[in-house]
Every structure is written in C-alpha cells, then in structure tokens.
Design a protein around this motif. Structure first.
Motif, PDB file in Angstrom:
ATOM      1  N   UNK A 174      -4.558 -19.724  50.468  1.00 50.42           N
ATOM      2  CA  UNK A 174      -5.324 -20.003  49.244  1.00 50.42           C
ATOM      3  C   UNK A 174      -4.413 -19.895  48.028  1.00 50.42           C
ATOM      4  N   UNK A 175      -4.522 -20.873  47.137  1.00 52.02           N
ATOM      5  CA  UNK A 175      -3.666 -20.886  45.952  1.00 52.02           C
ATOM      6  C   UNK A 175      -4.211 -21.890  44.954  1.00 52.02           C
ATOM      7  N   UNK A 176      -3.758 -21.768  43.682  1.00 53.93           N
ATOM      8  CA  UNK A 176      -4.062 -22.756  42.662  1.00 53.93           C
ATOM      9  C   UNK A 176      -2.772 -23.071  41.920  1.00 53.93           C
ATOM     10  N   UNK A 177      -2.533 -24.364  41.678  1.00 46.98           N
ATOM     11  CA  UNK A 177      -1.382 -24.810  40.915  1.00 46.98           C
ATOM     12  C   UNK A 177      -1.867 -25.720  39.795  1.00 46.98           C
ATOM     13  N   UNK A 178      -1.306 -25.525  38.601  1.00 44.14           N
ATOM     14  CA  UNK A 178      -1.685 -26.316  37.428  1.00 44.14           C
ATOM     15  C   UNK A 178      -0.429 -26.938  36.841  1.00 44.14           C
ATOM     16  N   UNK A 206       0.803 -32.939  37.300  1.00 42.53           N
ATOM     17  CA  UNK A 206       0.713 -33.679  38.560  1.00 42.53           C
ATOM     18  C   UNK A 206       0.168 -32.742  39.624  1.00 42.53           C
ATOM     19  N   UNK A 207      -0.255 -33.308  40.730  1.00 40.16           N
ATOM     20  CA  UNK A 207      -0.841 -32.481  41.781  1.00 40.16           C
ATOM     21  C   UNK A 207       0.240 -31.832  42.645  1.00 40.16           C
ATOM     22  N   UNK A 208      -0.093 -30.668  43.179  1.00 47.08           N
ATOM     23  CA  UNK A 208       0.759 -29.937  44.109  1.00 47.08           C
ATOM     24  C   UNK A 208       0.335 -30.336  45.529  1.00 47.08           C
ATOM     25  N   UNK A 209       1.157 -31.129  46.208  1.00 52.03           N
ATOM     26  CA  UNK A 209       0.722 -31.773  47.448  1.00 52.03           C
ATOM     27  C   UNK A 209       1.403 -31.245  48.701  1.00 52.03           C
ATOM     28  N   UNK A 210       2.395 -30.384  48.557  1.00 53.28           N
ATOM     29  CA  UNK A 210       3.152 -29.953  49.728  1.00 53.28           C
ATOM     30  C   UNK A 210       2.284 -29.360  50.827  1.00 53.28           C
ATOM     31  N   UNK A 211       1.338 -28.457  50.517  1.00 50.66           N
ATOM     32  CA  UNK A 211       0.497 -27.944  51.611  1.00 50.66           C
ATOM     33  C   UNK A 211      -0.322 -29.028  52.307  1.00 50.66           C
ATOM     34  N   UNK A 212      -0.671 -30.088  51.575  1.00 54.99           N
ATOM     35  CA  UNK A 212      -1.462 -31.160  52.171  1.00 54.99           C
ATOM     36  C   UNK A 212      -0.668 -31.898  53.246  1.00 54.99           C
ATOM     37  N   UNK A 213       0.663 -31.942  53.086  1.00 53.75           N
ATOM     38  CA  UNK A 213       1.483 -32.578  54.109  1.00 53.75           C
ATOM     39  C   UNK A 213       1.332 -31.870  55.452  1.00 53.75           C
ATOM     40  N   UNK A 214       1.028 -30.577  55.406  1.00 53.91           N
ATOM     41  CA  UNK A 214       0.864 -29.820  56.649  1.00 53.91           C
ATOM     42  C   UNK A 214      -0.273 -30.379  57.495  1.00 53.91           C
ATOM     43  N   UNK A 215      -1.273 -30.922  56.837  1.00 56.37           N
ATOM     44  CA  UNK A 215      -2.434 -31.443  57.558  1.00 56.37           C
ATOM     45  C   UNK A 215      -2.082 -32.605  58.466  1.00 56.37           C
ATOM     46  N   UNK A 216      -1.027 -33.336  58.108  1.00 60.10           N
ATOM     47  CA  UNK A 216      -0.624 -34.471  58.937  1.00 60.10           C
ATOM     48  C   UNK A 216       0.682 -34.205  59.672  1.00 60.10           C
ATOM     49  N   UNK A 269      -1.532 -36.536  34.446  1.00 61.85           N
ATOM     50  CA  UNK A 269      -2.608 -36.271  33.490  1.00 61.85           C
ATOM     51  C   UNK A 269      -2.247 -35.049  32.656  1.00 61.85           C
ATOM     52  N   UNK A 270      -3.024 -34.837  31.593  1.00 63.10           N
ATOM     53  CA  UNK A 270      -2.789 -33.661  30.760  1.00 63.10           C
ATOM     54  C   UNK A 270      -3.144 -32.375  31.490  1.00 63.10           C
ATOM     55  N   UNK A 271      -3.939 -32.473  32.549  1.00 60.79           N
ATOM     56  CA  UNK A 271      -4.272 -31.300  33.369  1.00 60.79           C
ATOM     57  C   UNK A 271      -4.568 -31.763  34.787  1.00 60.79           C
ATOM     58  N   UNK A 272      -3.729 -31.337  35.720  1.00 57.04           N
ATOM     59  CA  UNK A 272      -3.955 -31.596  37.145  1.00 57.04           C
ATOM     60  C   UNK A 272      -4.050 -30.242  37.847  1.00 57.04           C
ATOM     61  N   UNK A 273      -5.210 -29.973  38.404  1.00 52.55           N
ATOM     62  CA  UNK A 273      -5.443 -28.700  39.085  1.00 52.55           C
ATOM     63  C   UNK A 273      -5.495 -28.949  40.591  1.00 52.55           C
ATOM     64  N   UNK A 274      -4.649 -28.231  41.328  1.00 55.08           N
ATOM     65  CA  UNK A 274      -4.612 -28.323  42.791  1.00 55.08           C
ATOM     66  C   UNK A 274      -5.053 -26.977  43.357  1.00 55.08           C
ATOM     67  N   UNK A 275      -6.136 -26.990  44.121  1.00 54.73           N
ATOM     68  CA  UNK A 275      -6.665 -25.761  44.709  1.00 54.73           C
ATOM     69  C   UNK A 275      -6.666 -25.898  46.228  1.00 54.73           C
ATOM     70  N   UNK A 276      -6.068 -24.924  46.883  1.00 56.91           N
ATOM     71  CA  UNK A 276      -6.115 -24.827  48.345  1.00 56.91           C
ATOM     72  C   UNK A 276      -6.871 -23.552  48.690  1.00 56.91           C
ATOM     73  N   UNK A 277      -7.829 -23.681  49.591  1.00 56.44           N
ATOM     74  CA  UNK A 277      -8.752 -22.576  49.847  1.00 56.44           C
ATOM     75  C   UNK A 277      -9.005 -22.437  51.339  1.00 56.44           C
ATOM     76  N   UNK A 278      -8.901 -21.213  51.836  1.00 53.71           N
ATOM     77  CA  UNK A 278      -9.315 -20.954  53.216  1.00 53.71           C
ATOM     78  C   UNK A 278     -10.833 -21.030  53.298  1.00 53.71           C
TER      79      UNK A 278
END
Length: 373
Positions: free
Chosen positions: A109-113, A116-126, A20-29
């Motif tokens: 906690x972080x934000x990436x813009x 495309x989405x920033x998914x690497x931290x999400x892999x940690x969940x699995x 997309x023209x803007x993909x915001x990925x936010x990870x938050x404690x």
C-alpha cells in the motif's frame, strides 16, 4: 473467481502519457472477501488524506484539489465498488478523471503524488501474476479452473465447452472410421482427439481473449500433444500436469500446478540473468540509474528489470535523459526508476517489475540494451 482488471498495453500507454497539475497514484492491499473489506476502505481514506496534504503543501489550486478529493471520496463511498475486489487495488486520479484496476498480486500500500502517474507496481500485475488457469482435459470430461495464490481455486463457466469427446463429436465411440476412410483404432482416435481439442480451443477463445496469465494443461496420454497442436492461446506453458484430471479436485489441480507456475517464473528470470551476463560482455547492459535513464530516453533498452518497491525521487530530463536526484519525495518530484520504466515501455521494451533479489546486481534496476551506448 477474482475480480481483476489487468491493464492492456494500450491502457499502459495511455497512463504513461498522462501529465496534469495533480496525478495521484494509490496502491492498496484489498481482499476478495467482502466482509473484510472495511479495513481496506479505511486505509484508502488515509492515503487520500496524505495525497491531499502533499498537494496542499505544493499549492495546488483549491478548486482543482477539491475536484480531485471529491472524486476519490465518491469512490470511497461506493459500496457496490468495494464489494468486488481482488488482492490489490490501483487507483489513478487527476482532478478530471479516475481509473481503477483490481489486481491479483499483493502489492504494498502506498500513495505517490506528482505531475504523472507512478506505474512501476502496476507492471508487476503483468510480470508475474501468481495466478493461472488450468485446463483439465480428458476423453471423459473437460473443465477450466482458475487458481490464485491466496484463494481456493474455482471452476470457470465456459459457454459451449464440450462435456466429453464422444458427445462433442456426436459419436458413441472415438474408434469408428474417419471420413477420409482411414482405419479406425489409434489413428482414427487421434483424428477424433484433434477434432475434440479444436472444439475445446474454440470454446476457450472468448473466455481467454485479452488475458495474459499462464494456462496449464492437465491431461494424460496423447491429449497433451494433440491439444498443443491446435491451441491458439499464446500463454500455454510447456510443462503440464500428467495425472488424470478426472480423479483430481480443483484444489488438487491447483496444488500440482503451483510448482509448474513457479518453475516457469524461475526459468524466465534465469534466462534474463544469463542474457544480462552475455550482454555485459558486449557493453550492452547497465545497472546504473543515470545510464538507464539515458538509454530509455533514446529507445536503447530491450528489457528492463526494476525493483517493485523502491522509490528514488527526482527528475529525468525529457530530451537528454539526464537525472536529477532529490532527497524529498513530495508532490513535485516523481520516481526516477518509474519514469525510466515508462520510457522504456513506450519504446517497445519488455519491462518486468520484480523483487530486488531478482535483479542482476541487486540494485534498483538492470537494463539489457539493444545496442551499446
């Protein structure tokens, strides 16, 4: 009980494909304690403002930017949503849609813009969820306990879970003669234990369906072997708690389960390190980002370990896998290692997000290849 939304493989695949023209990925404690969630909401608002700043500098269409920011502010203002959180929150937003996942892991906690989405931290969940389910099973009682690293364990309500072996089978004792005429005693008792274990397994199936966290058995005598024979949940660990669960509180069960869980994770990493060393001798491994990007592009990665925290900004060519590194992590560039992880995952690779010390060579990534490149 934590309120978690562990992403499934199809959900991962959908997120990977988003452009997309803007993909915001936010990870938050976050925190499961509702009375302490205010700090997380304040930090979320700060991360939204940082995303807005980056997108303004990148010249995103004002109407598209307004739609994205409005959606994130709607989420920020949703009191009901913030009542039910876990240890981390992942938010993936475009001007058209927002997806959220509540995670048991404690993520930075972080934000990436980017586009495309920033998914690497999400892999940690699995990868290593640091949570587990404990099945406390005895002839006299059975209960399912959920444990997490940072919260007191709780007993999970399981509909139709037997209260004990005898009543579940409509018997006053497990030692009566079986239907086939086999003698009572230990042989007949084994048959009854199998019937009991099957009933327990059947009751657990709806509760465990779709979950991937480890299951640890707490049982003594013949029950561990009997339950292992009939168990249908693929994530039951081989090691078990060998103390009688009838005498243990939920907290005591969790304390005995933690070393088993840690040992299981350590064993997985040791096995991967050994395989990496073996494949290195065969020319089927790499710790080089550019080499891994090319391998991921052509579907050559079998297993990939990536540093959960590192962000290496740049671009990866869609056709060749060639990497272009940049110095500034802005709304145009994206995480190169994240892109490699996404491509590897899309080609069927096993992707594990770990700490840098757990990566062979101690770099940003380590890849085990299906074939030499």
């Amino acid at each position: 009980m934590l309120y978690v939304d562990i992403p499934t493989r199809p959900e991962f695949a959908t997120l990977i494909e988003v452009r997309a023209d803007a993909c915001v990925s936010i990870y938050l404690k976050t925190t499961p304690l509702t009375q302490e969630i205010v700090a997380s909401r304040i930090e979320f608002g700060n991360l939204v403002r940082e995303a807005q700043r980056q997108l303004e500098e990148a010249g995103l269409d004002k109407r598209r930017l307004a739609a994205l920011v409005e959606g994130l502010h709607d989420l920020l203002d949703d009191d009901e949503f913030w009542k039910y959180q876990a240890n981390s929150l992942a938010v993936f937003a475009t001007p058209d849609r927002i997806r959220t996942f509540r995670l048991a892991n404690e993520l930075t906690s972080m934000v990436q813009v980017a586009d495309r989405f920033h998914l690497k931290p999400l892999f940690r969940a699995v990868t290593f969820p640091h949570s587990a389910l404990i099945l406390a099973l005895s002839e006299n009682a059975v209960r399912l306990v959920e444990m997490d690293a940072d919260l007191p364990p709780v007993t999970v309500k399981v509909p139709d879970l037997p209260k004990d072996a005898a009543s579940a089978l409509g018997k006053s004792t497990l030692n009566d003669r079986t239907f086939s005429g086999r003698i009572h005693g230990s042989e007949g008792q084994n048959v009854r234990f199998q019937q009991y274990a099957r009933l327990v397994d059947a009751a657990l199936r709806p509760v465990l369906a779709g979950r991937e966290i480890p299951l640890i058995l707490a049982a003594t005598g013949r029950l561990p072997a009997v339950f292992a024979q009939v168990n249908s949940y693929p994530h039951l660990l081989d090691d078990s708690i060998t103390d009688s669960p009838d005498r243990l509180t939920d907290a005591e069960l969790a304390a005995r389960a933690r070393p088993i869980l840690d040992a299981a994770y350590a064993e997985q990493l040791q096995a991967l390190h050994a395989l990496f060393d073996q494949r290195t001798g065969e020319g089927r491994s790499t710790t080089d980002i550019s080499g891994a990007a090319r391998a991921a592009t052509f579907g050559a990665i079998e297993t990939l370990l990536v540093d959960i925290d590192a962000v290496v900004p740049g671009f990866v060519d869609e056709e060749t896998g060639a990497v272009t590194f940049v110095e500034t992590d802005d709304a145009v560039a994206y995480g190169v290692v994240d892109a490699i992880a996404a491509r590897a995952f899309a080609s069927g690779a096993r992707v594990l997000a770990v700490r840098r010390d757990d990566i062979p060579g101690g770099g940003d990534l380590a890849a085990i290849l299906r074939y030499p490149l």
